[in-house]
Write a protein that holds these residues in place. Structure first.
Motif, PDB file in Angstrom:
ATOM      1  N   VAL A  25       0.849  -1.207   0.000  1.00 26.93           N
ATOM      2  CA  VAL A  25       0.000   0.000   0.000  1.00 26.93           C
ATOM      3  C   VAL A  25       0.886   1.259   0.000  1.00 26.93           C
ATOM      4  CG1 VAL A  25      -1.766   1.304   1.263  1.00 26.93           C
ATOM      5  CG2 VAL A  25      -1.888  -1.209   1.192  1.00 26.93           C
ATOM      6  N   ASP A  26       1.913   1.204   0.823  1.00 29.53           N
ATOM      7  CA  ASP A  26       2.904   2.297   0.882  1.00 29.53           C
ATOM      8  C   ASP A  26       3.482   2.630  -0.494  1.00 29.53           C
ATOM      9  OD1 ASP A  26       3.273   3.025   3.467  1.00 29.53           O
ATOM     10  OD2 ASP A  26       5.413   2.445   3.492  1.00 29.53           O
ATOM     11  N   LEU A  27       3.932   1.558  -1.150  1.00 24.66           N
ATOM     12  CA  LEU A  27       4.599   1.718  -2.445  1.00 24.66           C
ATOM     13  C   LEU A  27       3.610   2.201  -3.511  1.00 24.66           C
ATOM     14  CD1 LEU A  27       7.022   1.446  -4.271  1.00 24.66           C
ATOM     15  CD2 LEU A  27       6.676  -1.030  -4.325  1.00 24.66           C
ATOM     16  N   VAL A  28       2.387   1.642  -3.501  1.00 28.00           N
ATOM     17  CA  VAL A  28       1.382   2.074  -4.477  1.00 28.00           C
ATOM     18  C   VAL A  28       1.081   3.568  -4.264  1.00 28.00           C
ATOM     19  CG1 VAL A  28      -1.007   1.789  -5.272  1.00 28.00           C
ATOM     20  CG2 VAL A  28       0.403  -0.237  -4.794  1.00 28.00           C
ATOM     21  N   THR A  29       0.987   3.984  -3.021  1.00 30.05           N
ATOM     22  CA  THR A  29       0.713   5.399  -2.722  1.00 30.05           C
ATOM     23  C   THR A  29       1.807   6.278  -3.339  1.00 30.05           C
ATOM     24  OG1 THR A  29      -0.264   4.695  -0.638  1.00 30.05           O
ATOM     25  CG2 THR A  29       0.207   7.047  -0.869  1.00 30.05           C
ATOM     26  N   LEU A  30       3.053   5.867  -3.150  1.00 25.34           N
ATOM     27  CA  LEU A  30       4.181   6.620  -3.706  1.00 25.34           C
ATOM     28  C   LEU A  30       4.085   6.693  -5.232  1.00 25.34           C
ATOM     29  CD1 LEU A  30       7.207   7.694  -2.994  1.00 25.34           C
ATOM     30  CD2 LEU A  30       7.890   5.476  -3.916  1.00 25.34           C
ATOM     31  N   LEU A  31       3.813   5.542  -5.863  1.00 25.63           N
ATOM     32  CA  LEU A  31       3.834   5.484  -7.337  1.00 25.63           C
ATOM     33  C   LEU A  31       2.631   6.192  -7.959  1.00 25.63           C
ATOM     34  CD1 LEU A  31       5.152   1.836  -7.876  1.00 25.63           C
ATOM     35  CD2 LEU A  31       6.439   3.980  -8.023  1.00 25.63           C
ATOM     36  N   VAL A  32       1.502   6.188  -7.253  1.00 22.36           N
ATOM     37  CA  VAL A  32       0.332   6.930  -7.756  1.00 22.36           C
ATOM     38  C   VAL A  32       0.613   8.431  -7.630  1.00 22.36           C
ATOM     39  CG1 VAL A  32      -2.093   7.511  -7.299  1.00 22.36           C
ATOM     40  CG2 VAL A  32      -1.377   5.101  -7.351  1.00 22.36           C
ATOM     41  N   ASN A  33       1.170   8.831  -6.494  1.00 23.78           N
ATOM     42  CA  ASN A  33       1.397  10.267  -6.281  1.00 23.78           C
ATOM     43  C   ASN A  33       2.528  10.834  -7.135  1.00 23.78           C
ATOM     44  OD1 ASN A  33      -0.763  10.673  -4.592  1.00 23.78           O
ATOM     45  ND2 ASN A  33       0.393  10.104  -2.751  1.00 23.78           N
ATOM     46  N   ASN A  34       3.462   9.958  -7.601  1.00 23.66           N
ATOM     47  CA  ASN A  34       4.480  10.512  -8.512  1.00 23.66           C
ATOM     48  C   ASN A  34       4.093  10.338  -9.983  1.00 23.66           C
ATOM     49  OD1 ASN A  34       5.279   7.972  -9.284  1.00 23.66           O
ATOM     50  ND2 ASN A  34       7.193   7.972  -8.152  1.00 23.66           N
ATOM     51  N   GLY A  35       2.873   9.842 -10.211  1.00 19.81           N
ATOM     52  CA  GLY A  35       2.342   9.806 -11.584  1.00 19.81           C
ATOM     53  C   GLY A  35       2.754   8.608 -12.419  1.00 19.81           C
ATOM     54  N   SER A  36       3.371   7.597 -11.796  1.00 19.13           N
ATOM     55  CA  SER A  36       3.773   6.412 -12.559  1.00 19.13           C
ATOM     56  C   SER A  36       2.627   5.408 -12.685  1.00 19.13           C
ATOM     57  CB  SER A  36       4.961   5.719 -11.887  1.00 19.13           C
ATOM     58  OG  SER A  36       6.004   6.633 -11.675  1.00 19.13           O
ATOM     59  N   LEU A  37       1.699   5.442 -11.720  1.00 21.90           N
ATOM     60  CA  LEU A  37       0.539   4.543 -11.706  1.00 21.90           C
ATOM     61  C   LEU A  37      -0.725   5.356 -11.471  1.00 21.90           C
ATOM     62  CD1 LEU A  37       1.482   1.600  -9.262  1.00 21.90           C
ATOM     63  CD2 LEU A  37       1.405   1.509 -11.760  1.00 21.90           C
ATOM     64  N   ALA A  38      -1.858   4.758 -11.897  1.00 20.88           N
ATOM     65  CA  ALA A  38      -3.166   5.337 -11.528  1.00 20.88           C
ATOM     66  C   ALA A  38      -4.119   4.185 -11.299  1.00 20.88           C
ATOM     67  CB  ALA A  38      -3.669   6.251 -12.631  1.00 20.88           C
ATOM     68  N   PHE A  39      -5.160   4.439 -10.515  1.00 21.96           N
ATOM     69  CA  PHE A  39      -6.198   3.410 -10.403  1.00 21.96           C
ATOM     70  C   PHE A  39      -6.935   3.320 -11.716  1.00 21.96           C
ATOM     71  CE2 PHE A  39      -5.431   4.156  -5.890  1.00 21.96           C
ATOM     72  CZ  PHE A  39      -5.329   2.834  -5.479  1.00 21.96           C
ATOM     73  N   THR A  40      -7.199   2.094 -12.168  1.00 22.09           N
ATOM     74  CA  THR A  40      -7.852   1.889 -13.452  1.00 22.09           C
ATOM     75  C   THR A  40      -9.288   2.413 -13.371  1.00 22.09           C
ATOM     76  OG1 THR A  40      -6.515  -0.098 -13.667  1.00 22.09           O
ATOM     77  CG2 THR A  40      -8.355   0.134 -15.202  1.00 22.09           C
ATOM     78  N   GLU A  41      -9.615   3.266 -14.349  1.00 14.30           N
ATOM     79  CA  GLU A  41     -10.986   3.825 -14.384  1.00 14.30           C
ATOM     80  C   GLU A  41     -11.944   2.719 -14.813  1.00 14.30           C
ATOM     81  OE1 GLU A  41     -11.762   6.897 -13.596  1.00 14.30           O
ATOM     82  OE2 GLU A  41      -9.690   7.585 -13.343  1.00 14.30           O
TER      83      GLU A  41
END
Ligand code: SIN
Ligand code: CO
Length: 383
Positions: free
Chosen positions: A365-381
């Protein structure tokens, strides 16, 4: 779309980086993934790299994008070709074209360039430093290929284009929709459209030059070295000629340099970060407001999938202790346990669905938060 009639093991053994290969429509069913109009639209957008090449008599003239929309209206009757770089970053159906070529590792893949030409259009005879698969999407193109070129190959005097002066091909084929031509680095090639609405998709690769490796790695190591770590010679003895740099001193200097540059594990970490630097960082997926960890936790628990920013680069290396180092957009992230499983999953493709066990693991969860906030990942719409 799948490469249903293509033996990639045989291809790697006999052709990859060795010689060109024409692959006649190997797809289960070829569908051209992009309309010419959509390509023209992309060429007008800010932040999309595009070029227009127009034949003016014997000469080819280059214009760089973004192109004003009215430019296309002025081209009636002209022999023109339009090239748009990294279309896979903008069009998921074009990104999907890369998938069947992932028998070559991701870090070697660059992007998908798409070209459009009217009858007679083309970029002229040239050679590239990289391997390429040229997929004929729509219409027909005649490709002439060979010989192998190098820095001494005579070029035409031209400010913008590197065109070969005396091009005599060794092989020639007309490609139909779905056909693929593989061209290894430095093989001369010239593609001329032999129909209107000729579209070609170039799956382009990359390979670091020795010069950039030595420069990048050397600079990286130098940055970390303290100024007081230097050559010492407490065992100095008088030498016969004071002007000589002795073999003994040279051996010691050379050993010093090798000890620093030969650090294999530091090199692996540097290279992963280096190779994962994005080429188009302006394709920015950062959320307007950073997501809180609790929000990420809740969405993962709901089973929402993750999408990779197509402009982001992901790769990993394995360490001897079962841990991995994940590289995302130039950053190295140490991953063990659940995180290591997540790292391999997210490096598997543009979309990922986490297992329930991974979705609740706090370090994930920690890592996903980092990667979403730096724009490398997003939750799939949701569709
Ligand atoms: C083209 O698609 O017209 C050019 C591609 C290439 O030669 O690399
Ligand atoms: Co080329």
């Amino acid at each position: 779309m799948k490469l249903a009639h293509f033996d990639h093991a045989l291809f790697l053994r006999d052709y990859w980086q060795k010689r060109p290969l024409l692959i006649r429509n190997p797809w289960d069913q070829w569908n051209n993934p992009l309309d010419p109009d959509e390509l023209a639209g992309l060429a007008c957008e800010e932040g999309v790299e595009s070029r227009l090449i127009v034949r003016e008599g014997e000469r080819l003239a280059l214009e760089t994008g973004p192109l004003p929309e009215e430019r296309f209206g002025q081209l009636a009757g002209a022999t023109a070709t339009l090239l748009v770089q990294a279309v896979d970053h903008h069009v998921p159906q074009v990104a999907a074209l890369i998938e069947p070529f992932r028998f070559v590792p991701d870090w070697r893949i660059d992007d998908v360039m798409v070209s459009y030409a009217v009858d007679g259009g083309g970029v002229g005879p040239h050679f590239d430093q990289y391997d390429v698969f040229l997929i004929q999407g729509l219409g027909r193109r005649r490709w002439s290929v060979g010989p192998v070129c190098d820095a001494d190959t005579p070029l035409l005097p031209h400010d913008d284009l590197r065109l070969i002066a005396d091009f005599t091909a060794t092989e020639e084929w007309v490609l139909e929709p779905g056909d693929i031509l593989y061209v290894p680095p430095r093989y001369a090639h010239d593609g001329v459209a032999v129909s209107d609405d000729c579209m070609t998709y170039s799956i382009g690769f990359r390979a670091p030059s020795l010069a950039e490796l030595v420069e990048g790695w050397g600079e990286h190591q130098a940055d970390a070295l303290p100024d007081d770590l230097r050559y010492t010679d407490p065992d100095l003895t008088a030498q016969a000629h004071p002007g000589e740099i002795s073999p003994h001193a040279l051996d010691r200097l050379h050993r010093l340099v090798q000890a620093s540059l030969g650090d294999r594990s530091a090199f692996a970490r540097w290279f992963g970060a280096y190779a994962s630097q994005p080429k188009y960082p302006e394709i920015d997926w950062r959320p307007d407001e950073p997501l809180a960890q609790a929000e990420v936790c809740a969405r993962l628990a709901e089973g929402v999938g993750l999408s990779r920013n197509p402009a982001s680069r992901f790769a990993f290396i394995r360490r001897p202790d079962e841990a991995v180092v994940l590289f995302v957009d130039g950053e190295a992230i140490d991953c063990a346990g659940h995180r290591a499983m997540f790292a391999e999953l997210i490096c598997g493709g543009l979309e990922a669905q986490l297992s329930p066990a991974l979705a609740v693991a706090p370090d994930v969860v920690d890592l996903v938060t980092l990667l979403v906030n730096n724009g490398s990942l997003a939750f799939t719409e949701a569709e």
